[in-house]
Design a protein around this motif. Sequence first.
Motif, PDB file in Angstrom:
ATOM      1  N   LYS A   1     -61.260  14.950  29.677  1.00 50.10           N
ATOM      2  CA  LYS A   1     -59.848  14.552  29.779  1.00 50.10           C
ATOM      3  C   LYS A   1     -58.915  15.517  29.061  1.00 50.10           C
ATOM      4  CE  LYS A   1     -61.258   9.709  29.924  1.00 50.10           C
ATOM      5  NZ  LYS A   1     -61.268   8.413  29.208  1.00 50.10           N
ATOM      6  N   GLY A   2     -59.443  16.690  28.652  1.00 52.77           N
ATOM      7  CA  GLY A   2     -58.687  17.600  27.805  1.00 52.77           C
ATOM      8  C   GLY A   2     -57.374  18.081  28.379  1.00 52.77           C
ATOM      9  N   ALA A   3     -57.265  18.142  29.725  1.00 51.39           N
ATOM     10  CA  ALA A   3     -56.019  18.613  30.337  1.00 51.39           C
ATOM     11  C   ALA A   3     -54.861  17.662  30.061  1.00 51.39           C
ATOM     12  CB  ALA A   3     -56.209  18.787  31.847  1.00 51.39           C
ATOM     13  N   ARG A   4     -55.186  16.388  29.737  1.00 53.25           N
ATOM     14  CA  ARG A   4     -54.137  15.396  29.463  1.00 53.25           C
ATOM     15  C   ARG A   4     -54.142  14.976  27.993  1.00 53.25           C
ATOM     16  NH1 ARG A   4     -50.055  14.382  32.561  1.00 53.25           N
ATOM     17  NH2 ARG A   4     -50.088  12.183  31.943  1.00 53.25           N
ATOM     18  N   VAL A   5     -54.669  15.874  27.145  1.00 55.63           N
ATOM     19  CA  VAL A   5     -54.721  15.602  25.693  1.00 55.63           C
ATOM     20  C   VAL A   5     -54.060  16.767  24.952  1.00 55.63           C
ATOM     21  CG1 VAL A   5     -56.216  15.272  23.672  1.00 55.63           C
ATOM     22  CG2 VAL A   5     -56.851  14.257  25.888  1.00 55.63           C
ATOM     23  N   ALA A   6     -53.177  16.454  24.020  1.00 59.27           N
ATOM     24  CA  ALA A   6     -52.634  17.485  23.114  1.00 59.27           C
ATOM     25  C   ALA A   6     -53.395  17.401  21.805  1.00 59.27           C
ATOM     26  CB  ALA A   6     -51.150  17.260  22.875  1.00 59.27           C
ATOM     27  N   VAL A   7     -53.855  18.562  21.310  1.00 55.40           N
ATOM     28  CA  VAL A   7     -54.550  18.610  20.020  1.00 55.40           C
ATOM     29  C   VAL A   7     -53.647  19.307  19.014  1.00 55.40           C
ATOM     30  CG1 VAL A   7     -56.598  19.357  18.771  1.00 55.40           C
ATOM     31  CG2 VAL A   7     -56.779  18.745  21.192  1.00 55.40           C
ATOM     32  N   LEU A   8     -53.388  18.626  17.906  1.00 58.83           N
ATOM     33  CA  LEU A   8     -52.568  19.191  16.830  1.00 58.83           C
ATOM     34  C   LEU A   8     -53.443  19.346  15.589  1.00 58.83           C
ATOM     35  CD1 LEU A   8     -49.326  17.022  17.265  1.00 58.83           C
ATOM     36  CD2 LEU A   8     -49.965  19.127  18.442  1.00 58.83           C
ATOM     37  N   ASN A   9     -53.500  20.550  15.044  1.00 58.69           N
ATOM     38  CA  ASN A   9     -54.340  20.829  13.871  1.00 58.69           C
ATOM     39  C   ASN A   9     -53.463  21.001  12.635  1.00 58.69           C
ATOM     40  OD1 ASN A   9     -56.865  21.054  15.358  1.00 58.69           O
ATOM     41  ND2 ASN A   9     -56.036  22.972  16.168  1.00 58.69           N
ATOM     42  N   ASP A  10     -53.651  20.129  11.645  1.00 61.98           N
ATOM     43  CA  ASP A  10     -52.944  20.292  10.379  1.00 61.98           C
ATOM     44  C   ASP A  10     -53.785  21.177   9.459  1.00 61.98           C
ATOM     45  OD1 ASP A  10     -51.014  20.045   8.451  1.00 61.98           O
ATOM     46  OD2 ASP A  10     -51.646  18.060   7.781  1.00 61.98           O
ATOM     47  N   GLU A  11     -53.113  22.005   8.641  1.00 59.69           N
ATOM     48  CA  GLU A  11     -53.793  23.000   7.786  1.00 59.69           C
ATOM     49  C   GLU A  11     -54.729  23.852   8.654  1.00 59.69           C
ATOM     50  OE1 GLU A  11     -52.552  23.312   5.045  1.00 59.69           O
ATOM     51  OE2 GLU A  11     -51.825  21.366   4.360  1.00 59.69           O
ATOM     52  N   THR A  12     -54.174  24.429   9.697  1.00 55.26           N
ATOM     53  CA  THR A  12     -54.967  25.118  10.710  1.00 55.26           C
ATOM     54  C   THR A  12     -55.630  26.399  10.209  1.00 55.26           C
ATOM     55  OG1 THR A  12     -54.906  25.850  13.020  1.00 55.26           O
ATOM     56  CG2 THR A  12     -53.047  26.495  11.634  1.00 55.26           C
ATOM     57  N   HIS A  13     -55.255  26.871   9.026  1.00 60.13           N
ATOM     58  CA  HIS A  13     -55.926  28.065   8.495  1.00 60.13           C
ATOM     59  C   HIS A  13     -57.422  27.822   8.289  1.00 60.13           C
ATOM     60  CE1 HIS A  13     -54.430  25.745   5.013  1.00 60.13           C
ATOM     61  NE2 HIS A  13     -55.577  26.078   4.462  1.00 60.13           N
ATOM     62  N   HIS A  14     -57.815  26.569   8.149  1.00 61.59           N
ATOM     63  CA  HIS A  14     -59.253  26.274   8.025  1.00 61.59           C
ATOM     64  C   HIS A  14     -60.014  26.668   9.287  1.00 61.59           C
ATOM     65  CE1 HIS A  14     -59.548  24.100   4.177  1.00 61.59           C
ATOM     66  NE2 HIS A  14     -58.309  23.732   4.423  1.00 61.59           N
ATOM     67  N   VAL A  15     -59.386  26.492  10.430  1.00 65.80           N
ATOM     68  CA  VAL A  15     -60.053  26.834  11.687  1.00 65.80           C
ATOM     69  C   VAL A  15     -60.358  28.328  11.725  1.00 65.80           C
ATOM     70  CG1 VAL A  15     -59.848  26.829  14.200  1.00 65.80           C
ATOM     71  CG2 VAL A  15     -58.866  24.946  12.871  1.00 65.80           C
ATOM     72  N   ALA A  16     -59.450  29.143  11.175  1.00 67.19           N
ATOM     73  CA  ALA A  16     -59.603  30.596  11.248  1.00 67.19           C
ATOM     74  C   ALA A  16     -60.405  31.179  10.098  1.00 67.19           C
ATOM     75  CB  ALA A  16     -58.213  31.254  11.271  1.00 67.19           C
TER      76      ALA A  16
END
Length: 841
Positions: free
Chosen positions: A208-223
């Motif tokens: 269902k990802g096309a109809r989902v918005a993902v918001l990442n807080d403190e996104t520097h962790h992802v990188a």
Amino acid sequence: MPASSDRQRFRNEDLLLKIGTSVDRSKWDESRYEAFIDELCESREYQKDAIRTALRYLLGGEYADLRALARENFDDNDVLRARYGSWASMERYLQLPNQLSASLDLGTGTGKSYVLYGIAAIMLVEGVVDRVLVLCPSTTIEAGLMEKFRFLAGKADLRDVLPEDTKICTPQIIDASQTITEGSICVENYHAVLEHVGSSIRDSLKGKGARVAVLNDETHHVANESNTKVKKWKEFLTDPDYGFRCIIGVSGTCYIGNDYFADVIYRYSLRKAIEQNYVKKVEYVAEMPRTGDPDEKWQLIYNRHADYRQKLKSRKLRPLTIIVTRTINSCKDVADELKGFLVEHANLTYEQAEERVLIVYNNAPDVRKLRQVDKPSSKVEWIVSVSMLNEGWDVKRVFQIVPHEERAFNSKMLIAQVLGRGLRIPLNWTGEQPEVTVFNHEAWAPRIRHLVDEILDIEKRITSCVLPNSPHHFDLHNIDYTLRPTSKKKPMDKEYRLFAKGYVDLATDSPTEDVSVRMEQAITGAQRNWQTQIKHKTYTPKEIADEMYRRLEESQNPDDPDPKMRTVYTDAWPVKKLEKIVKESISRRANTKRVTENMKQKFLQSLGTLRRKTSEFVRYTPIVNRYQTVSTRQRPAASVSAADLHHTKTLFYTNQTHAALADEQKEFFADITEAGSGFKVIAVDNRHDFKTPVNAVIADSENEKRFFKDLLDTQNVPHYEEWVKSTSARFYEIDFAWKKGAHPKRGKFNPDVFIKTGDLILVIEIKGIEELAEPSEENRKKNYFALAHFERVNEHLEREGNPVRYKFHLLTPRCFNKFFQTLREGGIAHFRSELDVKLAE
């Protein structure tokens, strides 16, 4: 690796990916939500701009993915091309290039949660997504977001200003323990996306990802994180089983190490937040008293904390000091050290010290208490924390931050994190903008100033670099050495004679010391002195005499074949006699009847020879490896900041300087050279008088500024051909060795100035007038090794038939006039300064 901070600095503002303003209103009409955004963000215009920018990118239909946005900006932005070198290089730095992803850079304390909620709510209400997933790195942040989102979702004033035809008026705020149904915003920490964790995320969102918005807080962790679990966060975002398209990350630390993210579409810097009074001002230590005693450093930190406690008393606020360490072990050790200090100096019981000190690291027992710290009932005044585990504290009463070690404060990301912890302003604060103090070690000040300036986006610098085609280049002759240590030992064959003068020569000292700490304010560079007092540990003369007697006992050999030698020192120096020596010594130098720690060490050092069975003298002999020629063309570039030009340093320039600067420095150069700018700059009106192969010269001190002004005086200019200001390292290095206390040290120094007059090259090292009274051991040895060095250089040049000769001088401002008068009169080859003579004694 692209050209980065090591070679060229770039303003973060110039690295942003700009979103085009052309939007098809049939696809996205942001004007429908202006009332909602105004109500949500009130007067915080930067939050509104961040929401609009993100939604224009996600909903405007102009970009297929991040790669398309980045390529458009790379083609249009000269700075991006200079930063990355090639499109292929920039593309490698995009975290999620195949999705409609991007980052928002919003300084900590500026209300990121409002921006996240605004984006989530509008996307649901507009009907472009059915669900929103908000991921964050910790349960602490999750709890804070959940509380804020539920409050905002329940506000009738926000619901009332939504467009009438909206599909969802009130989003349901849930966590992953519930099924993520249509119309809901699910707030979770990233652990909930792991396969082995029981949560609704995977089942609810698969396919269902096309109809989902993902918001990442403190996104520097992802990188940034290499930890296997955190890597799963990024893997989840790119997993084709979900097919997520819209991904927005928010952080106040958009850095991988010192490199800025390649996907930032909006930035509200800490500098702007400080200038617009949304967060506290920042000051840090520029200069402080030299102290090697940890107890005295704690006193300074405690006194600063106590000052804040007194100032905040009328506001019924208790200040909080955060101490930042690098590792968990260090965190525990520092906390124990602090508690011991509070027991000894703040008259607390150990139980009271335990109440006031909170220890924070991953899975620490105290972590659960963080949520209570901002409550009036909390007695916590000190938090000792591992640097990388700070996000999620919504604590507003932080007024001092202490990086306990440089490694906890040595990258842009770490500094941004640490500063972020102390910038929030307490609720209902009125009056003057509050300030947070970063109590760093003075030795780190230049590096911290540079990094803090870049974090706050105020890194404006002018570079002094060589001009390749200058007619004033010349060669210098140097020697590559190896300093070989040689030692001579002398055996002890009889007892040492002690206290021949009847006292120990002590430096003046007292139990208490008035000290001044020089504080510098970020952004403005303004400096001020903070006055305080530290207490030195003291002892009675009897305690010192007892310690000295024990040392005498230890120095004797009970098995010595000569019975007299077995008690030779204790017989001659009983405790009463030693106590008399101590009293006589302190009466001569100090207005006190007690002995300070420094005095104690001096008394014990007076017995140090007794421990030596032999005495050893170490000398360093220079071994010549090769003679070499150094051209002024090889002089490294040097730079000076705006803050430095307001205070300690001065820039000399000509009408050719501007053309030789990098484009990004030209605007700043125009600012500092404008009449009345307040910057310390000196124009050399006739560029032919400059006679140096660099575009500009930086005087690092008032003494250097005065020397250069004299050098460039029209009556002195005709008496030399050319000159160059050296850099502090990596140009013309001279090996030397000296003794610091009892420890031999080796190093290299670069003389300040080289002046060529005929076949004579004058080598100048500039010192302060205080050296005339008592030259430091380091400067004595610089002089000794430099004189020997240039004697060898001259001997080599003579053997080679080269007429060039070198002459080395240490000059203070007291002899500048005599130096230049002798230069004009033609007698410079025989000149000696007062300091030259003093050091020859």
